[in-house]
Design an enzyme around this catalytic site. Structure first.
Site, mmCIF file in Angstrom:
data_model
loop_
_atom_site.group_PDB
_atom_site.id
_atom_site.type_symbol
_atom_site.label_atom_id
_atom_site.label_comp_id
_atom_site.label_asym_id
_atom_site.label_seq_id
_atom_site.Cartn_x
_atom_site.Cartn_y
_atom_site.Cartn_z
ATOM 1 N N HIS A 65 68.886 50.343 51.292
ATOM 2 C CA HIS A 65 70.174 50.613 50.641
ATOM 3 C C HIS A 65 70.846 49.277 50.358
ATOM 4 O O HIS A 65 71.164 48.516 51.266
ATOM 5 C CB HIS A 65 71.068 51.479 51.529
ATOM 6 C CG HIS A 65 72.366 51.844 50.865
ATOM 7 N ND1 HIS A 65 72.501 52.966 50.073
ATOM 8 C CD2 HIS A 65 73.578 51.228 50.865
ATOM 9 C CE1 HIS A 65 73.743 53.031 49.616
ATOM 10 N NE2 HIS A 65 74.413 51.990 50.076
ATOM 11 N N CYS A 66 71.039 48.980 49.082
ATOM 12 C CA CYS A 66 71.613 47.701 48.665
ATOM 13 C C CYS A 66 73.133 47.806 48.675
ATOM 14 O O CYS A 66 73.713 48.610 47.931
ATOM 15 C CB CYS A 66 71.107 47.318 47.281
ATOM 16 S SG CYS A 66 71.694 45.703 46.719
ATOM 17 N N VAL A 67 73.769 46.988 49.506
ATOM 18 C CA VAL A 67 75.226 47.019 49.607
ATOM 19 C C VAL A 67 75.851 46.457 48.336
ATOM 20 O O VAL A 67 76.885 46.951 47.863
ATOM 21 C CB VAL A 67 75.677 46.221 50.846
ATOM 22 C CG1 VAL A 67 77.187 46.227 50.973
ATOM 23 C CG2 VAL A 67 75.047 46.801 52.105
#
Length: 350
Positions: free
Chosen positions: A197-199
């Site tokens: 999950h890319c912030v």
């Protein structure tokens, strides 16, 4: 005895009028800032856009002759790269990583049509009486169970024989996960071929947008390198500069160096994942995945070879919801076999 109206009673009609107007406006134009998650995502995108403008615009403000000294085609190319990088960022952040629930709908084929027909049949049946309505309700339940069982049968064929369905069921979504899937707690959904999950993007990276994510990192790396060259050119030039301009340029260049190191490492890491058909989750949490525990460390179970991995990653037109099966023990043994001279000549790794 007369009583004078208080201030609150005088202002209450005005307050009711304002509340009514705000409620009507919110119905006509829904505000996207009402949702905290969406508000934080928009704030992150605005901050990233501001950082790009600061890093790319400061060098031209510090050196006003940079635009005139460089060729026009070079400045146009840099501007085009800057715009493409931002477009790729917003395009990737708004893309779907590929969710398991969508794959279930795609496998059912006529899922949306079936739901519309079921709703229409229930509505028409409700006009004819409770008995017909209950009969249609029972039919809908039987069809839902049939769709669930067909999905379970499809997933069972993807796992090695003898595997337990309890290990495949998500404890949060309560749906059967195909291989290479994982539940994302930030998105609150199960993602196909989950990577991470890319912030910064505000979304998951999975099978549906991993290729777009790689291209975004690639463009961002080139843009960071090119901008850093501009700053180095400015600092090495013999043009008379104030100490404040030199300090600002050196500070921004230092930040760009750290960004470049992070981006180049991230680009090399994901390039390795692409060439071997792996994900970050599979590489880091390999021992926690049940169907990968018995596989040797040097064996890449889902790799089709370097050339085919690149083709399926970049050029393949297969659907996002095409599921991969876990290789059989015979295939894993063949991939674990040491390379010989004949294998190298025949390009076995490709």
């Amino acid at each position: 005895m007369t009583t004078t109206p208080t201030t609150s009673s005088c202002c209450s009609p005005l307050k009711d009028l304002c509340d009514g107007l705000s409620e009507r406006c919110s119905r006509l134009v829904p505000c996207c800032l009402a949702d905290p998650a969406r508000r934080s995502s928009l704030g992150l995108k605005a901050a990233l856009l501001l950082l790009h403008l600061v890093f790319a615009g400061a060098v031209f403000l510090l050196d006003s002759d940079l635009i005139h000294s460089a060729p026009t085609w070079l400045n146009a190319t840099y501007l085009l790269l800057f715009v493409l990088t931002l477009v790729q960022y917003f395009y990737t952040s708004g893309s779907s990583p590929g969710f398991v629930i969508d794959a279930m709908s795609a496998e059912n084929g006529t899922h949306a049509t079936y739901l519309n027909m079921s709703r229409a049949s229930i509505q028409s049946a409700s006009k004819n009486g409770n008995i017909t309505s209950s009969a249609n309700g029972n039919q809908l339940g039987r069809n839902n169970r049939m769709n669930s069982s067909s999905w379970l049968k499809l997933v069972m064929d993807l796992y090695p024989p003898g595997s337990s369905s309890r290990n495949w069921t998500c404890a949060y979504c309560n749906i059967v996960q195909p291989p290479r899937s994982k539940h994302c707690h930030d998105c609150d959904k199960c993602v196909l071929q989950f990577d991470h999950h890319c912030v910064w993007l505000g979304t998951c990276i999975g099978k549906g947008n991993h290729c777009r994510f790689w291209w975004y990192i690639f463009e961002e790396t080139i843009l960071c390198t090119w901008t850093g060259i501009f700053y180095i050119t400015f600092l090495r030039s013999r043009v008379l500069k104030s100490w404040l301009n030199v300090f600002i340029a050196a500070l921004l260049l230092t930040a760009l160096v750290f960004c470049f190191i992070f981006l180049i490492l991230l680009l090399l890491f994901h390039s390795y994942l692409v060439l071997t058909n792996q994900t970050t989750y599979e590489l880091v949490r390999r021992r926690r995945i049940s169907y990968l525990r018995g596989v040797p460390e040097r064996v890449r179970p889902f790799s089709r070879g370097i050339c085919r991995n690149l083709y399926y990653f970049c050029c393949s037109k297969e659907s996002t919801y095409n599921l991969e099966a876990v290789p059989t023990s015979e295939e894993l043994e063949a991939r674990a076999r040491p390379y010989t001279c004949i294998d190298i000549i025949s390009c076995r790794c490709c």
